[in-house]
Scaffold this motif. Structure first.
Motif, PDB file in Angstrom:
ATOM      1  N   VAL A  63       0.853  -1.187   0.000  1.00 23.68           N
ATOM      2  CA  VAL A  63       0.000   0.000   0.000  1.00 23.68           C
ATOM      3  C   VAL A  63       0.889   1.237   0.000  1.00 23.68           C
ATOM      4  CG1 VAL A  63      -1.971   1.133   1.068  1.00 23.68           C
ATOM      5  CG2 VAL A  63      -1.624  -1.314   1.407  1.00 23.68           C
ATOM      6  N   HIS A  64       0.513   2.203  -0.826  1.00 24.16           N
ATOM      7  CA  HIS A  64       1.406   3.328  -1.089  1.00 24.16           C
ATOM      8  C   HIS A  64       0.640   4.641  -1.039  1.00 24.16           C
ATOM      9  CE1 HIS A  64       4.443   5.810  -2.796  1.00 24.16           C
ATOM     10  NE2 HIS A  64       4.026   5.779  -4.043  1.00 24.16           N
ATOM     11  N   GLY A  65       1.157   5.613  -0.305  1.00 25.52           N
ATOM     12  CA  GLY A  65       0.621   6.968  -0.299  1.00 25.52           C
ATOM     13  C   GLY A  65       1.667   7.927  -0.839  1.00 25.52           C
ATOM     14  N   THR A  66       1.230   8.937  -1.563  1.00 19.47           N
ATOM     15  CA  THR A  66       2.192   9.822  -2.206  1.00 19.47           C
ATOM     16  C   THR A  66       1.653  11.247  -2.257  1.00 19.47           C
ATOM     17  OG1 THR A  66       3.409  10.255  -4.260  1.00 19.47           O
ATOM     18  CG2 THR A  66       1.250   9.247  -4.464  1.00 19.47           C
ATOM     19  N   THR A  67       2.566  12.188  -2.346  1.00 21.15           N
ATOM     20  CA  THR A  67       2.212  13.603  -2.481  1.00 21.15           C
ATOM     21  C   THR A  67       2.422  14.096  -3.909  1.00 21.15           C
ATOM     22  OG1 THR A  67       4.454  14.209  -1.779  1.00 21.15           O
ATOM     23  CG2 THR A  67       2.760  14.116  -0.073  1.00 21.15           C
ATOM     24  N   VAL A  68       2.599  13.196  -4.871  1.00 17.13           N
ATOM     25  CA  VAL A  68       2.851  13.608  -6.256  1.00 17.13           C
ATOM     26  C   VAL A  68       1.714  14.489  -6.774  1.00 17.13           C
ATOM     27  CG1 VAL A  68       3.006  12.786  -8.635  1.00 17.13           C
ATOM     28  CG2 VAL A  68       4.366  11.703  -6.859  1.00 17.13           C
ATOM     29  N   GLY A  69       0.473  14.095  -6.515  1.00 14.75           N
ATOM     30  CA  GLY A  69      -0.662  14.846  -7.030  1.00 14.75           C
ATOM     31  C   GLY A  69      -0.760  16.238  -6.436  1.00 14.75           C
ATOM     32  N   VAL A  70      -0.737  16.333  -5.101  1.00 14.48           N
ATOM     33  CA  VAL A  70      -0.889  17.642  -4.467  1.00 14.48           C
ATOM     34  C   VAL A  70       0.305  18.538  -4.774  1.00 14.48           C
ATOM     35  CG1 VAL A  70       0.146  16.994  -2.241  1.00 14.48           C
ATOM     36  CG2 VAL A  70      -1.604  18.773  -2.329  1.00 14.48           C
ATOM     37  N   ASN A  71       1.509  17.962  -4.870  1.00 17.19           N
ATOM     38  CA  ASN A  71       2.673  18.781  -5.224  1.00 17.19           C
ATOM     39  C   ASN A  71       2.571  19.308  -6.655  1.00 17.19           C
ATOM     40  OD1 ASN A  71       3.811  18.450  -2.718  1.00 17.19           O
ATOM     41  ND2 ASN A  71       5.181  16.797  -3.328  1.00 17.19           N
ATOM     42  N   THR A  72       1.986  18.511  -7.540  1.00 21.29           N
ATOM     43  CA  THR A  72       1.780  18.957  -8.918  1.00 21.29           C
ATOM     44  C   THR A  72       0.893  20.198  -8.955  1.00 21.29           C
ATOM     45  OG1 THR A  72       2.033  16.713  -9.783  1.00 21.29           O
ATOM     46  CG2 THR A  72       0.871  18.286 -11.179  1.00 21.29           C
ATOM     47  N   ILE A  73      -0.133  20.216  -8.116  1.00 24.02           N
ATOM     48  CA  ILE A  73      -1.037  21.364  -8.067  1.00 24.02           C
ATOM     49  C   ILE A  73      -0.340  22.572  -7.452  1.00 24.02           C
ATOM     50  CG2 ILE A  73      -3.185  22.233  -7.048  1.00 24.02           C
ATOM     51  CD1 ILE A  73      -4.167  19.283  -7.174  1.00 24.02           C
ATOM     52  N   ILE A  74       0.332  22.365  -6.326  1.00 27.76           N
ATOM     53  CA  ILE A  74       0.988  23.478  -5.643  1.00 27.76           C
ATOM     54  C   ILE A  74       2.059  24.103  -6.532  1.00 27.76           C
ATOM     55  CG2 ILE A  74       2.480  24.065  -3.688  1.00 27.76           C
ATOM     56  CD1 ILE A  74       0.926  21.947  -2.074  1.00 27.76           C
ATOM     57  N   GLN A  75       2.819  23.246  -7.225  1.00 27.91           N
ATOM     58  CA  GLN A  75       3.895  23.735  -8.080  1.00 27.91           C
ATOM     59  C   GLN A  75       3.413  24.112  -9.475  1.00 27.91           C
ATOM     60  OE1 GLN A  75       6.574  20.410  -7.971  1.00 27.91           O
ATOM     61  NE2 GLN A  75       6.981  20.621  -5.784  1.00 27.91           N
TER      62      GLN A  75
END
Length: 673
Positions: A63-75
């Motif tokens: 099971v994997h959690g990531t901040t790739v999506g939210v970082n894409t929005i912020i950046q």
């Protein structure tokens, strides 16, 4: 299933938990994140676990959690999107809700939409509010808009029409036309992503989904390749914003469902610890390298909300109710034009990271301040990944100290106080919304930086109890392992809560529950599933609603009573005789994850005498603090502050006036006074 692995990717470190389901033995690990090559950090950590004895063929759950999506929005590094919307409503994203982020600022500006105005194309169609076709879309219209989108180098199309929540026919027709005209074009429909009323929120949620889709899809491909290369055949599961899990195949389309996956994982992990420790009311503090996230747990269960802002945009989907602030271990220190010391929200992350990491950082961070105060610097950080260098922290702090006319240590302690104050503002708002006083709660700090400042935040908030989990630095990864398979469904109905309408609502609830259960079965196969139902209710004429769980066999009268009670709890008043309106109906189906064994050892009370004392700058002066290795503490061990407790994944500050005890689960329970 012999082994379960949970992974959480944060702003500075990637956290790993490997749990042997037979023996209950837990292995934890941290590695530095690789933001320039997302997914590489997952492979690095897994290879280290394999080198330490993990058998890839025995991994039954990953099971994997990531901040790739939210970082894409912020950046703002997402896809180029074309929005096809109802003619006459092309300014929807520009107008938003006509709200300013800071109405008291003369210089406040609304954020630019993720889809620029020139990439919004009108489609001449119209559906009535009752679902009747007033004007059907024409393929020539769609072809012209598609050609313009391609000319603008758009690689994703979002189709979001007025009143599609009532009947998505026109959106479906236009999506089919695009598929015929340009099969390679990626298309998302607003009613597909979140079929709710309020066109701005529905459209924005669909835009967020499309914006992060290419980066998330590529990232999941890389992670899948890492797993395949290591011989791990367990399906890749992703933690969701609602605290559950879904398959990677679903995550490629339901990207908004995993935007806040890491944040929700931490809350789930905290719930596991709180239930095992028997602590009924908890305020969680997940402080990593970039942000500090807080949530309230009652009996180990979080509350949920909709409309949470991601970056600068509202997300209409269901999420764990969390409040965030831009104060993390890597948050940068700066002085504003008025000469006031500030912390965050800009973060050094892992690249280059805090100056003391020696990786090229040139600005002071919260971690550098903790090092200068003597809280850090008594061993390597992140399982030996980093050996902090105090001289480098001094170099970046000296110009700020000179500008403010302060010595280094008073500046550093001031940075910690400013960071705590920044976290406290949204936390107090969270407590006020929940109607809870901080003194009623136990603070549970975790993440790489949470235990370092947890007691200081508790003092500022008026809390007297702190519980630091046994593995606080990797609790989000543990939460990923513990997260259940979950599927949420909803439909807007906009109907009065009356007996005449109830049979249609029951039929809709049955359909939503069946859809949610089918989603869980598709992701996890046959098995026991728990299904819950709820309704979004309001008094007729109100603008917003409350979500009220629907008990089994409840009718419209019982549901109305529950709404009146909920309204009174939330706002201090209710109108039992007023008509109630049902805005939306909801269902959620969950399949519990395999249980995590948390054996409790017998506590043998005994005082711990530190073998070494180190200088600690706190409360405006130098103190001598006991230096204690947490791995050497047995259940029942008692520590008197001031003390610094070190362990491989974090450092814990026990200030003077606090005492700590190791309980039977090896949590460190701290008490003030």
């Amino acid at each position: 299933m012999a082994c379960m692995i949970g992974v959480d990717i944060g702003g500075t470190f990637a956290d790993f938990v490997a749990l042997d389901t037979g023996s209950g033995q837990m292995t934890t690990l941290k590695v530095l994140t690789t933001p320039l090559t997302p997914g590489q950090d997952v492979g690095t950590g897994l290879r280290r676990l394999v080198a330490e004895g993990l058998s890839p063929t025995e991994v039954g759950r990953f099971v994997h959690g990531t901040t790739v999506g939210v970082n894409t929005i912020i950046q703002r590094r997402g896809a180029r999107i074309a929005l096809f919307t109802t003619a006459g409503f092309t300014d929807m994203l520009e107008l938003a809700r006509l709200r300013m982020p800071d109405p008291y600022s003369l210089f406040c500006e609304r954020p630019a939409p993720l889809v620029p105005r020139e990439h919004v194309f009108p489609i001449h169609e119209r559906m009535s509010a009752s679902g009747a076709t007033l004007q059907a879309p024409k393929e020539a219209d769609v072809a012209a808009a598609l050609a313009a989108a391609r000319a603008a180098d758009c690689d994703v199309v979002v189709v979001s029409f007025l009143h599609a929540w009532r009947k998505p026919l026109h959106e479906e027709q236009v999506a089919a036309m695009i598929a015929r005209l340009d099969p390679a074009m990626i298309v998302f429909r607003g009613s597909e992503v979140w079929p709710a009323i309020r066109e701005y929120e529905r459209t924005t949620t669909a835009v967020l989904n499309a914006y992060v889709h290419p980066r998330i899809a590529n990232y999941l491909d890389r992670v899948s390749a890492e797993l395949e290369g290591l011989g791990i055949t367990a399906p890749l599961l992703l933690t969701t914003s609602a605290g559950g899990t879904m398959t990677a195949r679903h995550g490629r389309r339901d990207c908004v469902g995993m935007l806040l996956s890491g944040t929700a994982s931490g809350v789930v992990g905290a719930g596991v610890v709180a239930r095992a420790a028997g602590v009924p009311a908890v305020l969680t503090l997940d402080m990593g390298g970039t942000s500090a996230d807080a949530a309230i747990l009652i009996d180990g269960q979080p509350s949920y909300s909709t409309g949470l802002a991601v970056g600068e945009f509202p997300l209409a989907t269901t999420t764990v109710a969390v409040t965030s602030s831009g104060q993390g271990g890597g948050s940068m220190v700066w002085i504003d034009p008025q000469g006031v010391l500030q912390v965050g929200p800009e973060s050094a992350g892992s690249t280059p990271g805090p100056a003391c990491f020696g990786r090229g950082g040139t600005r002071m961070t919260v971690t550098d301040a903790a090092l200068l105060c003597g809280i850090l610097g008594h061993g390597a950080l992140g399982y030996g990944a980093i050996a902090p260098n105090a001289a480098l922290a001094e170099d970046v702090a000296r110009p700020l100290a000179a500008q403010l006319g302060m010595d280094l240590q008073p500046l550093a302690e001031g940075v910690l106080h400013v960071a705590v104050s920044g976290m406290l503002v949204p936390i107090e708002q969270l407590l006020a919304r929940a109607g809870v006083h901080a003194s009623e709660l136990t603070l549970m700090p975790f993440g790489g930086a949470g235990p370092m400042l947890g007691a200081l935040l508790a003092e500022a908030a008026g809390m007297t109890r702190v519980l630091v989990p046994a593995v606080p630095g990797t609790l989000c990864a543990l939460g990923a392992v513990a997260a259940a398979i979950r599927r949420d469904t909803m439909r807007t109905v906009l109907a009065p809560l009356e007996a005449a309408e109830w049979p249609k609502m029951q039929a809709m609830l049955d359909a939503l529950a069946a859809e949610a259960e089918a989603g869980v079965t598709e992701m996890a196969g046959p098995g026991d599933t728990t299904t819950l139902r709820a309704a979004d209710l309001r008094y007729r004429g109100q603008s917003f609603e409350l979500t009220v769980p629907i008990p089994a066999e409840a009718g419209p009268e019982a549901l109305a009573r529950l709404f009146h009670e909920a309204h009174d709890r939330a706002f201090g008043h209710a109108e039992p005789g007023a008509p109630v309106q049902v805005v939306s109906l909801r269902a959620s189906a969950t399949r519990a994850a395999p249980p995590i064994a948390m054996p409790r050892a017998e506590e043998v009370p005994h005082a711990v005498q530190p073998g070494l004392h180190v200088p600690l700058y706190l409360r405006g002066g130098w103190q001598q603090a006991g230096l204690i290795d947490r791995t050497a503490l047995d259940p029942g061990a008692m520590v008197q502050g001031p003390a610094i407790v070190t362990q491989p994944d974090c450092t814990i500050l026990v200030p003077d006036g606090w005492r700590a005890r190791v309980d039977g689960l090896r949590n460190l329970q701290m008490e003030h006074g």
